[in-house]
Design a protein around this motif. Structure first.
Motif, PDB file in Angstrom:
ATOM      1  N   VAL A 246      65.563  38.846 -15.439  1.00  0.00           N
ATOM      2  CA  VAL A 246      64.553  37.915 -14.955  1.00  0.00           C
ATOM      3  C   VAL A 246      65.229  36.598 -14.573  1.00  0.00           C
ATOM      4  O   VAL A 246      66.134  36.124 -15.262  1.00  0.00           O
TER       5      VAL A 246
ATOM      6  N   VAL B  83      64.770  29.360 -10.243  1.00  0.00           N
ATOM      7  CA  VAL B  83      63.494  29.377  -9.517  1.00  0.00           C
ATOM      8  C   VAL B  83      63.176  27.980  -8.985  1.00  0.00           C
ATOM      9  O   VAL B  83      62.731  27.816  -7.844  1.00  0.00           O
TER      10      VAL B  83
ATOM     11  N   GLN C 254      61.868  38.174  -5.070  1.00  0.00           N
ATOM     12  CA  GLN C 254      60.512  38.354  -5.570  1.00  0.00           C
ATOM     13  C   GLN C 254      60.277  39.814  -5.957  1.00  0.00           C
ATOM     14  O   GLN C 254      60.701  40.727  -5.246  1.00  0.00           O
TER      15      GLN C 254
ATOM     16  N   GLU D 157      54.792  42.899 -10.903  1.00  0.00           N
ATOM     17  CA  GLU D 157      54.691  42.800 -12.362  1.00  0.00           C
ATOM     18  C   GLU D 157      55.574  43.808 -13.088  1.00  0.00           C
ATOM     19  O   GLU D 157      55.908  43.627 -14.260  1.00  0.00           O
TER      20      GLU D 157
ATOM     21  N   TYR E 282      58.654  44.490 -12.322  1.00  0.00           N
ATOM     22  CA  TYR E 282      60.033  43.995 -12.199  1.00  0.00           C
ATOM     23  C   TYR E 282      60.991  45.046 -11.621  1.00  0.00           C
ATOM     24  O   TYR E 282      62.199  44.915 -11.725  1.00  0.00           O
TER      25      TYR E 282
ATOM     26  N   CYS F 139      56.162  26.633 -16.192  1.00  0.00           N
ATOM     27  CA  CYS F 139      57.245  27.368 -15.534  1.00  0.00           C
ATOM     28  C   CYS F 139      58.606  26.815 -15.948  1.00  0.00           C
ATOM     29  O   CYS F 139      59.568  27.568 -16.100  1.00  0.00           O
TER      30      CYS F 139
ATOM     31  N   GLY G  23      59.106  31.768 -14.478  1.00  0.00           N
ATOM     32  CA  GLY G  23      58.057  32.210 -13.571  1.00  0.00           C
ATOM     33  C   GLY G  23      58.037  31.378 -12.315  1.00  0.00           C
ATOM     34  O   GLY G  23      58.718  30.352 -12.209  1.00  0.00           O
ATOM     35  N   PRO G  24      57.246  31.786 -11.319  1.00  0.00           N
ATOM     36  CA  PRO G  24      57.188  31.072 -10.035  1.00  0.00           C
ATOM     37  C   PRO G  24      56.543  29.698 -10.174  1.00  0.00           C
ATOM     38  O   PRO G  24      55.643  29.508 -10.996  1.00  0.00           O
TER      39      PRO G  24
ATOM     40  N   LYS H 206      51.610  32.503  -6.415  1.00  0.00           N
ATOM     41  CA  LYS H 206      52.437  33.645  -6.823  1.00  0.00           C
ATOM     42  C   LYS H 206      52.056  34.117  -8.226  1.00  0.00           C
ATOM     43  O   LYS H 206      52.030  35.323  -8.499  1.00  0.00           O
ATOM     44  N   SER H 207      51.776  33.193  -9.116  1.00  0.00           N
ATOM     45  CA  SER H 207      51.383  33.587 -10.477  1.00  0.00           C
ATOM     46  C   SER H 207      50.068  34.362 -10.466  1.00  0.00           C
ATOM     47  O   SER H 207      49.906  35.340 -11.201  1.00  0.00           O
TER      48      SER H 207
ATOM     49  N   ASP I 202      56.850  37.598  -9.484  1.00  0.00           N
ATOM     50  CA  ASP I 202      57.853  36.910 -10.294  1.00  0.00           C
ATOM     51  C   ASP I 202      59.207  37.055  -9.608  1.00  0.00           C
ATOM     52  O   ASP I 202      59.294  37.579  -8.492  1.00  0.00           O
ATOM     53  N   TYR I 203      60.278  36.637 -10.283  1.00  0.00           N
ATOM     54  CA  TYR I 203      61.611  36.671  -9.693  1.00  0.00           C
ATOM     55  C   TYR I 203      62.606  37.360 -10.627  1.00  0.00           C
ATOM     56  O   TYR I 203      62.481  37.284 -11.857  1.00  0.00           O
TER      57      TYR I 203
END
Length: 273
Positions: free
Chosen positions: A5, A11, A70, A73, A75, A145, A150-151, A156-157, A162-163
């Motif tokens: 993550v 981010v 990106q 959920e 991942y 964040c 997280g974004p 985006k949330s 997510d990233y």
């Protein structure tokens, strides 16, 4: 093997880079538009920038710089087209849409004859307080964040994006970023408390005159009485403290302005004309 993550600092760095590129694009677009349409350059630049990157399943320049991508959920997969499109719409128009929704709710309450005057005043003040708290809600999300990752964008949330890292990241402990998140969170809560206090103050004033709800004498930005009125280039009026203070764009129409374009109204008193 699942990718790690993305760290909050990566981010944030990507978001800052993309925000810089979007502003540069907005400046270029604004030069091509008439002055009265210059404010539209900001959303247009955001839509164009994200349409040619995120919407096409490509990294933005900031994401490429930070080495993040990106994901949804799980991942393990890229976000769906609908999720990416919705996140772009929310990130670009979400704040303005929320403000318009609250303003329409205010008008509906004002025209609702079935409400008691005191209840009507309470609803109007609460709606105004919610409008003034929108920047603080954005700051609270950003602070979380900084702390948890997280974004940065709420859009985006809300769409579950997510990233993850796609290249090895330098091992580092981002204690300073978490500290910034805590400080930002505290500042946002204090600002929200101020908005609630101002709402209560107006509620007490309205109880003395329950049949009158005059919003022409109050500043939309700080919810206080306009003592030294100033007019912005867009034509909306705010108090001098907000006009020359932290306000960078009109709280009503979101038009950006420069401080040297603000005109003090020396012989004008809101509500008397």
């Amino acid at each position: 093997m699942a990718l790690p993550v993305a760290q909050p600092a990566e981010v944030l760095r990507a978001w800052q880079k993309d925000d810089l590129y979007e502003k540069q694009l907005a400046d270029s677009i604004a030069r091509l538009l008439p002055s009265y349409h210059a404010a539209k350059a900001i959303p247009v630049s955001s839509i164009l920038y994200k349409s040619f990157t995120t919407l096409k399943d490509l990294q933005t320049l900031g994401e490429e710089y930070s080495g993040i991508v990106q994901v949804d959920e799980s991942y393990h997969k890229l976000p769906s087209f609908s999720s990416r499109l919705l996140s772009i719409i929310l990130s670009t128009f979400g704040e303005n849409f929320t403000r318009r929704l609250l303003r329409n709710a205010e008008k509906s309450v004002e025209k609702n004859g079935s409400l008691q005057p005191e209840a009507q005043n309470v609803f109007l003040v609460l709606l105004k307080a919610m409008t003034s708290m929108i920047p603080q809600i954005i700051s609270i999300h950003r602070a979380l964040c900084y702390i948890n990752g997280g974004p940065i964008q709420i859009g985006k949330s809300l769409t579950g994006i997510d990233y993850v890292h796609v290249r090895p990241a330098a091992a580092a402990y981002y204690a300073h970023l978490r500290l910034l998140g805590v400080v930002t969170l505290l500042h946002s809560f204090i600002s929200c408390g101020k908005c609630i206090y101002q709402a209560k103050k107006y509620m007490d004033q309205m109880r003395e005159t329950p049949n009158e709800v005059d919003s022409n004498k109050s500043c939309v930005a700080c919810l206080e009485e306009i003592i030294q009125p100033c007019v912005l280039p867009c034509g909306h009026i705010f108090c001098m403290q907000c006009s020359y203070g932290a306000l960078e764009m009109c709280a009503l129409c979101r038009s950006p302005f420069m401080k040297n374009y603000v005109v003090p109204l020396m012989n004008y008193y809101p509500g008397e004309l």
